[in-house]
Design an enzyme around this catalytic site. Structure first.
Site, PDB file in Angstrom:
ATOM      1  N   ALA A  39     -49.997 -56.975  78.582  1.00  4.94           N
ATOM      2  CA  ALA A  39     -51.221 -56.432  79.192  1.00  4.94           C
ATOM      3  C   ALA A  39     -52.419 -57.329  78.847  1.00  4.94           C
ATOM      4  O   ALA A  39     -53.266 -57.601  79.707  1.00  4.94           O
ATOM      5  CB  ALA A  39     -51.464 -55.008  78.702  1.00  4.94           C
ATOM      6  N   TYR A  50     -49.017 -57.091  74.386  1.00  7.19           N
ATOM      7  CA  TYR A  50     -49.215 -58.544  74.560  1.00  7.19           C
ATOM      8  C   TYR A  50     -49.259 -58.904  76.056  1.00  7.19           C
ATOM      9  O   TYR A  50     -50.143 -59.644  76.499  1.00  7.19           O
ATOM     10  CB  TYR A  50     -48.075 -59.273  73.848  1.00  7.19           C
ATOM     11  CG  TYR A  50     -48.166 -60.782  73.865  1.00  7.19           C
ATOM     12  CD1 TYR A  50     -49.035 -61.453  73.020  1.00  7.19           C
ATOM     13  CD2 TYR A  50     -47.364 -61.538  74.727  1.00  7.19           C
ATOM     14  CE1 TYR A  50     -49.110 -62.835  73.027  1.00  7.19           C
ATOM     15  CE2 TYR A  50     -47.425 -62.916  74.741  1.00  7.19           C
ATOM     16  CZ  TYR A  50     -48.300 -63.566  73.890  1.00  7.19           C
ATOM     17  OH  TYR A  50     -48.378 -64.938  73.908  1.00  7.19           O
ATOM     18  N   LYS A  76     -52.367 -60.496  78.220  1.00  6.74           N
ATOM     19  CA  LYS A  76     -52.243 -61.793  78.906  1.00  6.74           C
ATOM     20  C   LYS A  76     -52.464 -61.643  80.418  1.00  6.74           C
ATOM     21  O   LYS A  76     -52.973 -62.554  81.073  1.00  6.74           O
ATOM     22  CB  LYS A  76     -50.883 -62.418  78.600  1.00  6.74           C
ATOM     23  CG  LYS A  76     -50.703 -62.796  77.128  1.00  6.74           C
ATOM     24  CD  LYS A  76     -51.742 -63.822  76.682  1.00  6.74           C
ATOM     25  CE  LYS A  76     -51.596 -64.261  75.256  1.00  6.74           C
ATOM     26  NZ  LYS A  76     -52.575 -65.261  74.853  1.00  6.74           N
TER      27      LYS A  76
HETATM   28  P1  NAP Z   1     -49.845 -69.362  66.314  1.00 11.12           P
HETATM   29  O1  NAP Z   1     -49.050 -70.559  65.925  1.00 11.12           O
HETATM   30  O2  NAP Z   1     -49.493 -68.044  65.707  1.00 11.12           O
HETATM   31  O3  NAP Z   1     -51.416 -69.684  66.031  1.00 11.12           O
HETATM   32  C1  NAP Z   1     -52.363 -68.702  66.299  1.00 11.12           C
HETATM   33  C2  NAP Z   1     -53.756 -69.257  66.110  1.00 11.12           C
HETATM   34  O4  NAP Z   1     -54.707 -68.242  66.452  1.00 11.12           O
HETATM   35  C3  NAP Z   1     -54.055 -69.644  64.657  1.00 11.12           C
HETATM   36  O5  NAP Z   1     -54.915 -70.759  64.676  1.00 11.12           O
HETATM   37  C4  NAP Z   1     -54.796 -68.416  64.119  1.00 11.12           C
HETATM   38  O6  NAP Z   1     -55.663 -68.698  63.026  1.00 11.12           O
HETATM   39  C5  NAP Z   1     -55.587 -68.024  65.348  1.00 11.12           C
HETATM   40  N1  NAP Z   1     -56.018 -66.627  65.350  1.00 11.12           N
HETATM   41  C6  NAP Z   1     -55.246 -65.513  65.253  1.00 11.12           C
HETATM   42  N2  NAP Z   1     -56.000 -64.413  65.267  1.00 11.12           N
HETATM   43  C7  NAP Z   1     -57.291 -64.811  65.373  1.00 11.12           C
HETATM   44  C8  NAP Z   1     -58.536 -64.153  65.423  1.00 11.12           C
HETATM   45  N3  NAP Z   1     -58.628 -62.823  65.360  1.00 11.12           N
HETATM   46  N4  NAP Z   1     -59.671 -64.887  65.526  1.00 11.12           N
HETATM   47  C9  NAP Z   1     -59.607 -66.235  65.568  1.00 11.12           C
HETATM   48  N5  NAP Z   1     -58.452 -66.929  65.528  1.00 11.12           N
HETATM   49  C10 NAP Z   1     -57.302 -66.240  65.425  1.00 11.12           C
HETATM   50  O7  NAP Z   1     -49.815 -69.114  67.885  1.00 11.12           O
HETATM   51  P2  NAP Z   1     -49.325 -70.092  69.086  1.00 11.12           P
HETATM   52  O8  NAP Z   1     -47.882 -69.865  69.299  1.00 11.12           O
HETATM   53  O9  NAP Z   1     -49.845 -71.454  68.871  1.00 11.12           O
HETATM   54  O10 NAP Z   1     -50.089 -69.409  70.319  1.00 11.12           O
HETATM   55  C11 NAP Z   1     -51.367 -69.832  70.751  1.00 11.12           C
HETATM   56  C12 NAP Z   1     -51.732 -69.088  72.020  1.00 11.12           C
HETATM   57  O11 NAP Z   1     -50.750 -69.356  73.014  1.00 11.12           O
HETATM   58  C13 NAP Z   1     -51.752 -67.572  71.837  1.00 11.12           C
HETATM   59  O12 NAP Z   1     -52.782 -67.020  72.632  1.00 11.12           O
HETATM   60  C14 NAP Z   1     -50.423 -67.145  72.388  1.00 11.12           C
HETATM   61  O13 NAP Z   1     -50.429 -65.817  72.854  1.00 11.12           O
HETATM   62  C15 NAP Z   1     -50.242 -68.144  73.521  1.00 11.12           C
HETATM   63  N6  NAP Z   1     -48.850 -68.327  73.916  1.00 11.12           N
HETATM   64  C16 NAP Z   1     -47.922 -68.766  73.024  1.00 11.12           C
HETATM   65  C17 NAP Z   1     -46.605 -68.927  73.440  1.00 11.12           C
HETATM   66  C18 NAP Z   1     -45.544 -69.426  72.499  1.00 11.12           C
HETATM   67  O14 NAP Z   1     -44.383 -69.438  72.910  1.00 11.12           O
HETATM   68  N7  NAP Z   1     -45.849 -69.856  71.302  1.00 11.12           N
HETATM   69  C19 NAP Z   1     -46.248 -68.619  74.753  1.00 11.12           C
HETATM   70  C20 NAP Z   1     -47.223 -68.160  75.637  1.00 11.12           C
HETATM   71  C21 NAP Z   1     -48.532 -68.025  75.218  1.00 11.12           C
HETATM   72  P3  NAP Z   1     -55.100 -68.765  61.486  1.00 11.12           P
HETATM   73  O15 NAP Z   1     -54.387 -70.089  61.373  1.00 11.12           O
HETATM   74  O16 NAP Z   1     -56.306 -68.690  60.635  1.00 11.12           O
HETATM   75  O17 NAP Z   1     -54.177 -67.613  61.333  1.00 11.12           O
END
Ligand code: NAP
Length: 245
Positions: free
Chosen positions: A155, A153, A157
């Site tokens: 890497a 993850y 990011k």
């Molecule tokens: P989340 O609640 O798990 O939601 C993930 C989203 O990505 C969902 O809409 C999912 O679609 C979609 N998705 C997953 N795999 C996919 C694929 N192969 N093709 C197209 N869409 C896909 O995640 P989140 O926490 O909101 O995170 C969103 C972003 O922020 C991510 O890139 C994550 O790494 C980054 N981030 C999050 C945090 C945190 O603390 N939450 C911190 C730093 C960075 P479905 O609904 O259909 O599954």
């Protein structure tokens, strides 16, 4: 003023959903991409419609080159143009390097990093032709700091930051911006999967003492794509309660 069209990958849930709703408040038309959760995508679109903007959801695995190409073409047919691309789709498959399976390394890199590359590549000529476009990539603080148990993850990011700066350099002469946001720990289903103990330990590492909300990230995306930030490009902005300072 002509309405902007925004494409948000992973727009069905969590941070992506908050970004979609926030940009709809700015009266942008919204195309969301999701991977499989039809119900969440539909529910998010219903919520977006309350802002009286056009919206549609597209089921697409961004890790798949052909599928993401087809989806960008379909969005261009349906909406006529793309002004804003938010590469937010992401997954985790955590584990120490010693035990991490090759497939888990590849899956995370393919979705988090290659997926963003696909989307930028498929929008590239459209942005160049129109001499406008705005790309925001959702990275992470662990892309800056690394994190034990998240080599894949982190890497992916960190790679997104290199992709952001390279795209920014390639596109700057056409006034197309590309920036990255590095969120800290944000309350979503992704972090909800951590145990209470892990969540408590993480909160202890955040100077502000608590997790952020998806809306904290959405607000910055709204600013970066508002037209008021058009001289900012190639930047990585942390939204992390001071975690990585
Ligand atoms: P989340 O609640 O798990 O939601 C993930 C989203 O990505 C969902 O809409 C999912 O679609 C979609 N998705 C997953 N795999 C996919 C694929 N192969 N093709 C197209 N869409 C896909 O995640 P989140 O926490 O909101 O995170 C969103 C972003 O922020 C991510 O890139 C994550 O790494 C980054 N981030 C999050 C945090 C945190 O603390 N939450 C911190 C730093 C960075 P479905 O609904 O259909 O599954």
């Amino acid at each position: 003023m002509e309405k902007k069209v925004a494409v948000i990958t992973g727009g069905s849930r969590g941070i992506g959903r908050a970004i979609a709703l926030r940009l709809a408040q700015e009266k942008m038309d919204i195309a969301i991409i999701y991977s499989g959760n039809e119900t969440a995508a539909q529910e998010t679109c219903d919520e977006i419609k309350k802002q009286e903007v056009k919206t549609a959801s597209y089921r697409c695995n961004v890790a798949d080159y052909a599928q993401s190409k087809e989806t960008v073409s379909q969005i261009l047919k349906d909406f006529g143009k793309i002004d804003v691309l938010v590469n937010n789709a992401g997954i985790t498959k955590d584990g120490l390097i010693f035990t991490m399976k090759e497939a888990d390394y590849d899956a995370v890199m393919d979705i988090n990093l290659k997926g963003a590359f696909h989307m930028i590549k498929h929008c590239y000529s459209h942005f160049l032709k129109r001499k406008s476009g705005n790309i925001v990539n959702i990275s992470s603080v662990v892309g800056l700091t690394g994190n034990a148990g998240q080599a894949n993850y982190s890497a992916s990011k960190a790679g997104l930051i290199g992709l952001t700066k390279s795209a920014a350099k390639e596109l700057a002469s056409r006034k197309i911006c590309c920036n990255a946001i590095a969120p800290g720990f944000i309350k979503t289903e992704m972090t909800g999967a951590l145990t209470q103990e892990q969540q408590k330990a993480i909160s202890g590492q955040i100077p502000m003492g608590e997790y952020g909300n998806p809306e904290d990230i959405a607000e910055l995306v709204a600013f970066l794509t508002s037209g008021k930030a058009d001289y900012i490009t190639g930047e990585v902005i942390r939204v992390d309660g001071g975690m990585a300072m």
